[in-house]
Design a protein around this motif. Structure first.
Motif: not given
Lengths: 369, 380
Positions: B316-317, B346-353, B361-364
């Motif tokens: 997850g994330g 991407l759980r710490d500081d990932g972002e998806v647009y 953001k941050a895995g969710r």
């Protein structure tokens, strides 16, 4: 020096089933036999064969018998069918971890599952008789089988490997020599019309005219040591008392006495397991007939251990089987049942062939051959 | 006593994943170490009035064949295997190794020859699965070997596996039905996006996903499960990505993979360990430099890397982007002998647009999926 297990694998692959390049070799067993399976696997590959494993899962058969619907009991998997139809060689290894796991299963359900597998048995024996399938049955010593024999596992291993002559330098040469002796006996018996067995509680006459006696020197059973035929279906008369308990499908019946008239069981009783005996006799028409009569000839098997593979080979015994006969003997009984019952003739017994005394106290009389 | 979680996993596979019905022929494949789950699935299948049978291998036989078999023996496919495939309505594969590294020393060429032969069978199996003639589910029975690979005790690993499958709960099927609803809704929503942009440490990657179908992996084909995935447009990937978890392929490890894409193709690749292997896999064929899959890992019970793709790709994330073959059912057109899932945390500081809008953001995901019926118990 090769271990006894390596020798066993060698005898099964090179002697019993004569695996050759390109053979599809089914190895049919349970997980307890894993050490033998690994030896066989290597040996089959060395011989150029294609090993194929069918490993039972402990408890699955019991679940089927206890919980399966009629449709499930009647069903045979495509895997089993393909194996029986396609294999060039089949090596079946008994390796029970509990020989009594099915004791409380409803015998009728057990019988139903047996009947469902009869077509497979027919294909199997048909292909074996035609020479399209080389099949051997053996046993891998487990604690459960040792327990049935009232032995420790180490003692039982000694018993099993001794019975297979695997403690000798050249087991294959020994079996070939024994096989030649059995073949001479089979040839001689082939000229007799009638066998009469007399012993404690036993006076049974079997017609064997025109039937073939088959010498068993380790090709289809291992260990081995018997000479058998299929008696004439309408010519078994008299009574027989079986000395040893007989197990079938995980159930034990002891003190069995049978009376035959014109080939058919007309009276049956047992000290223990009589109800199961009756269930099995009622399985189908063939179950009340004698499919096999045989002399046990393996002098390395001297004691009863509660397992047919060994008990029926005890030197100095005879056994007969209720149910299916082996086509190669000329026997014509068809049945889902094939139940071997053993009678010890080592003391106070005689066998006559066409009224001539040929066998006394467990041995053929000197000079008879 | 049987672990009740094993029984619930068996029921879940039979009733939910395969939805077995009366008279259906189901084969249960496993190695000997998986026997407890084999027996439990057999029992569940009997109760579903299906026609189950088992196909259990013995550890150690595979390497004997690979080490000692002739060319002919290595590539042999028996008529028994061919005949069986045609008669199955369902198949359960239970992975249960006694030693995950038993084949490490096998000659690669011999191993490749064996796999190539077996692929003929598995291709036929996939044909039947894809056409709906049979169903399939792959799962895992926890063994010490798998636990060792994950650097856990067996007890810890059992907890991990059974939590991931949600079989410590009374009614796992209810959970997976709600997951199915949620993931399907999510997949539908993602289906309207034309472009995804993934931003994270050393990562800024744009992927074209216009007109591609997002699919929900909801426990039918894998247990555990939990991802939504598609195949990105083959010519529209640009930017760079750094994979935080080691990338495993056929048991070999490539660490700290960094890829740069232009017009859909990898134009630069490096790794801090296993770089040579990475380069050789990229050279496998023309499709090996193109992404075949992009996916969101959404099983939040899976919270760590355990060196097993069945679990890792669903952490997850995370997101995973696979180099190589795409999924035709998602609209993917890339073909390759490679399908190499690489996982990006991407759980710490990932972002998806999605089309410029921040959706993750941050895995969710930021927004709950717009479910008609909101069900509880999803995630953790």
């Amino acid at each position: 020096m090769a271990s006894r297990l390596e020798r066993l694998a060698g005898v099964l692959v090179d002697y019993s089933t004569r695996v050759k390049a390109g053979d599809l070799v089914c190895i049919d067993t349970g997980p307890a036999a894993a050490p033998l399976v690994r030896e066989l696997w290597r040996r089959v590959l060395e011989a150029g064969g294609h090993p194929h494993l069918r490993l039972d899962v402990e408890g699955a058969q019991e679940l089927l018998l206890r919980e399966g619907s009629d449709a499930q009991l009647d069903w045979v998997s495509p895997l089993r069918r393909s194996e029986v139809e396609r294999a060039d060689v089949r090596i079946a290894i008994e390796a029970d971890v509990n020989t009594r796991a099915n004791t409380s299963v409803d015998p009728e359900r057990q019988a139903r599952a047996e009947r469902a597998r009869e077509p497979l048995r027919t294909i199997h024996f048909g292909r074996a008789s035609a020479g399209d399938l080389r099949a051997v049955v053996t046993l891998y010593p487990t604690e459960a089988a040792a327990q049935d024999a009232d032995m420790s596992l180490a003692e039982y291993e000694d018993f099993v490997y001794h019975a297979g002559l695997l403690d000798r330098d050249d087991p294959v040469a020994e079996w070939e020599e024994l096989g030649r002796g059995y073949a001479r006996l089979a040839e001689w018996l082939g000229h007799r019309r009638e066998i009469r067995v007399v012993g404690d509680g036993t006076d049974l006459t079997l017609g064997v005219e025109g039937r073939t006696w088959v010498p068993c020197g380790g090709r289809e059973n291992f260990p081995d040591g018997e000479v058998f035929t299929g008696p004439v279906e309408t010519k078994v008369d008299g009574a027989i008392r079986f000395s040893y308990p007989a197990s079938y499908a995980g159930r034990r019946v002891s003190g069995v006495e049978l009376e035959f008239r014109q080939g058919e069981v007309v009276r049956a009783q047992a000290d223990e397991g009589e109800m199961f005996l009756r269930e099995m006799l009622a399985l189908d028409d063939g179950a009340r007939h004698v499919g096999e009569f045989s002399f046990g000839m393996n002098e390395a098997v001297t004691e009863f251990t509660g397992h047919t593979l060994f008990d029926e080979k005890i030197g100095g015994t005879v056994h007969l089987a209720l149910g299916a006969s082996y086509p190669e003997s000329g026997g014509k009984v068809r049945s889902a049942l094939h139940w071997d019952l053993v009678c010890d003739l080592r003391t106070g017994s005689e066998v006559y062939a066409d009224d001539e005394l040929v066998y006394r106290d467990g041995r053929f009389v000197d000079g008879v051959l | 006593m049987t672990d009740p979680r094993v029984e619930r996993l068996a029921d879940l596979l039979v009733d939910y994943s395969l939805a077995l019905g009366e008279g259906q022929v189901v084969r249960i494949d496993s190695l000997d170490a998986g026997a407890p789950l084999v027996l439990a699935v057999y029992r569940s299948a009997l109760r579903a009035r299906a026609l189950p049978y088992t196909n259990v291998g013995l550890s150690g036989l595979g390497e004997t064949l690979l080490q000692h078999g002739s060319e002919d023996q290595l590539t042999y496919l028996s008529p028994i295997q061919w005949e069986e495939i045609e008669q199955l309505d369902a198949l359960v594969t239970i992975w249960s190794e006694s030693n995950t590294r038993a084949l490490s020393r096998v000659e690669p060429d011999r191993h490749a020859a064996y796999i190539a032969a077996q692929r003929k069978l598995s291709n036929r199996r996939w044909e039947r699965i894809s056409s709906g003639e049979m169903s399939w589910c792959g799962t895992l029975f926890p063994t010490n070997a798998h636990a060792q690979e994950a650097e856990m005790s067996l007890a810890e690993y059992e907890d991990f596996v059974f939590a991931a499958c949600h079989v410590q709960e009374e009614d796992p099927a209810a959970h997976w039905r709600s997951v199915s609803t949620e993931l399907s809704t999510r997949a539908t929503e993602l289906g309207s996006a034309r472009e995804l942009r993934i931003v994270g440490p050393d990562t800024d990657l744009r992927l074209g996903v216009a007109d591609r179908t997002w699919l929900a992996a909801d426990g039918r084909y894998n247990m555990p499960d939990g991802e939504v995935f598609t195949s990105p447009v083959e010519t529209d990937t640009a930017g760079e990505i750094r994979y935080t978890f080691p990338a495993l392929y056929h048991g070999r490890e490539v660490v700290d993979v960094r890829l740069r894409f232009e017009a859909g193709r990898v134009v630069q690749a490096e790794a801090s360990r296993g770089n040579e292997y990475l380069q050789s896999l990229l050279e496998m064929d023309a499709g090996a430099r193109v992404l075949g899959e992009v996916a969101f890992g959404l099983n939040y019970e899976i919270d760590r890397f355990t060196r097993n793709i069945l679990f890792d790709e669903k952490i997850g994330g995370t997101m995973h982007l696979a180099l190589g073959s795409g999924f035709p059912q998602a609209g993917g057109q890339n073909t390759s002998g490679l399908h190499w899932d690489m996982i990006c945390d991407l759980r710490d500081d990932g972002e998806v647009y999605a089309d410029g809008e921040l959706i993750w953001k941050a895995g969710r995901f930021l927004a709950e999926p717009a479910l008609d019926v909101v069900e509880s118990g999803v995630g953790g």
